[in-house]
Design an enzyme around this catalytic site. Sequence first.
Site, PDB file in Angstrom:
ATOM      1  N   ASP A  40       0.851  -1.183   0.000  1.00 32.38           N
ATOM      2  CA  ASP A  40       0.000   0.000   0.000  1.00 32.38           C
ATOM      3  C   ASP A  40       0.890   1.238   0.000  1.00 32.38           C
ATOM      4  O   ASP A  40       2.041   1.177   0.437  1.00 32.38           O
ATOM      5  CB  ASP A  40      -0.908   0.013   1.232  1.00 32.38           C
ATOM      6  CG  ASP A  40      -2.182   0.806   1.020  1.00 32.38           C
ATOM      7  OD1 ASP A  40      -3.254   0.184   0.859  1.00 32.38           O
ATOM      8  OD2 ASP A  40      -2.101   2.049   0.998  1.00 32.38           O
ATOM      9  N   ASP A  66       3.767   3.107  -4.284  1.00 30.42           N
ATOM     10  CA  ASP A  66       2.767   3.999  -4.862  1.00 30.42           C
ATOM     11  C   ASP A  66       2.537   3.572  -6.304  1.00 30.42           C
ATOM     12  O   ASP A  66       3.387   3.780  -7.171  1.00 30.42           O
ATOM     13  CB  ASP A  66       3.251   5.445  -4.798  1.00 30.42           C
ATOM     14  CG  ASP A  66       2.171   6.447  -5.223  1.00 30.42           C
ATOM     15  OD1 ASP A  66       1.143   6.012  -5.792  1.00 30.42           O
ATOM     16  OD2 ASP A  66       2.353   7.651  -4.982  1.00 30.42           O
ATOM     17  N   ASN A  93      -5.828  -5.394  -6.027  1.00 26.61           N
ATOM     18  CA  ASN A  93      -6.992  -4.835  -5.351  1.00 26.61           C
ATOM     19  C   ASN A  93      -6.991  -3.312  -5.330  1.00 26.61           C
ATOM     20  O   ASN A  93      -8.054  -2.694  -5.336  1.00 26.61           O
ATOM     21  CB  ASN A  93      -7.048  -5.361  -3.911  1.00 26.61           C
ATOM     22  CG  ASN A  93      -8.016  -4.580  -3.048  1.00 26.61           C
ATOM     23  OD1 ASN A  93      -9.229  -4.727  -3.157  1.00 26.61           O
ATOM     24  ND2 ASN A  93      -7.477  -3.704  -2.196  1.00 26.61           N
ATOM     25  N   TYR A 158     -13.375   5.802 -13.395  1.00 25.64           N
ATOM     26  CA  TYR A 158     -13.397   4.561 -12.621  1.00 25.64           C
ATOM     27  C   TYR A 158     -14.046   3.434 -13.413  1.00 25.64           C
ATOM     28  O   TYR A 158     -13.488   2.343 -13.544  1.00 25.64           O
ATOM     29  CB  TYR A 158     -14.153   4.794 -11.310  1.00 25.64           C
ATOM     30  CG  TYR A 158     -14.175   3.579 -10.408  1.00 25.64           C
ATOM     31  CD1 TYR A 158     -13.029   3.190  -9.719  1.00 25.64           C
ATOM     32  CD2 TYR A 158     -15.336   2.834 -10.236  1.00 25.64           C
ATOM     33  CE1 TYR A 158     -13.040   2.090  -8.880  1.00 25.64           C
ATOM     34  CE2 TYR A 158     -15.361   1.731  -9.400  1.00 25.64           C
ATOM     35  CZ  TYR A 158     -14.209   1.358  -8.729  1.00 25.64           C
ATOM     36  OH  TYR A 158     -14.222   0.260  -7.911  1.00 25.64           O
ATOM     37  N   LYS A 162     -12.204   0.060 -14.895  1.00 26.61           N
ATOM     38  CA  LYS A 162     -12.574  -1.283 -14.458  1.00 26.61           C
ATOM     39  C   LYS A 162     -13.021  -2.148 -15.635  1.00 26.61           C
ATOM     40  O   LYS A 162     -12.798  -3.369 -15.642  1.00 26.61           O
ATOM     41  CB  LYS A 162     -13.669  -1.209 -13.389  1.00 26.61           C
ATOM     42  CG  LYS A 162     -13.185  -0.606 -12.073  1.00 26.61           C
ATOM     43  CD  LYS A 162     -12.022  -1.380 -11.477  1.00 26.61           C
ATOM     44  CE  LYS A 162     -11.623  -0.856 -10.108  1.00 26.61           C
ATOM     45  NZ  LYS A 162     -10.529  -1.645  -9.493  1.00 26.61           N
TER      46      LYS A 162
END
Length: 268
Positions: A40, A66, A93, A158, A162
């Site tokens: 993360d 990052d 994820n 977004y 996706k």
Amino acid sequence: MSTSQHNERVALVTGAASGIGRQVALQLALQEGARVYVADRDAAGAADAADAICQAGGRAQAVVVDLAEIANLPDALRAMTNTYGPPDIVVNNAGIARTIPAADYPVDHWNTTMAVNVTAPMLLIQHALPHMRKKGWGRIVNIASISGVRAGTGRLAYGTSKAALIALTRQFAIEVAESGVTVNAIAPGPIDTPMVRSVSGNGHQSSYADMIPMRRFGTPEDIAEAVLFLASARSDYITGHTLAVDGGFLASGVLVRNLFEPAPALAA
């Protein structure tokens, strides 16, 4: 701690400091026995998640990366695996989202969204594949979204990213299938996570829930269970697939509540 099928395997989970990623990392470590990279950009959150796994009896290592820094990512991945070993399981994820009208969407955030949600998963898969092919086994699970299947207000970058991640899943799947590596995606519906709350706003959660046949938001555990299945030997013959974990949202089409209840009697 479990000593099951992944006891000798390494899993890399991105965006694992909180929400879905944290739960996936926790269950891969504690239920399946994997050694987990908690990756993360939030150093404190990653360290906290890794510590929680270790204190519960699992094995985890926090990794600060990052994914928006695409130019630096290949070197960061090489340094990570030189230190901790290459991953047998990759769970892409991490993702970012903002709700902005399509006509006003700023190109800088569009580019950052594509970098984190599409380009970084591609680079992570490319990095892991030589090791997986050499072993003749690997599992890649990409966390997409129902927004990649159906359009949503304010989700230009977004949703598009996706949809691209779902296409990327299929492309990798067919090209690596003979090597024992499976590549699948999960399309979560509305899940109760910090990112979803920040995008939808707490005031809109009841209206979202009304569109879900199960009439509730999902939980990180709901998604983690699906990830564990796709990362397991039980899914050996499944690849290139996108599994919606959405309480029936994508299946519902036009959902009319109380359609079959008798109409109220008219007053005399």
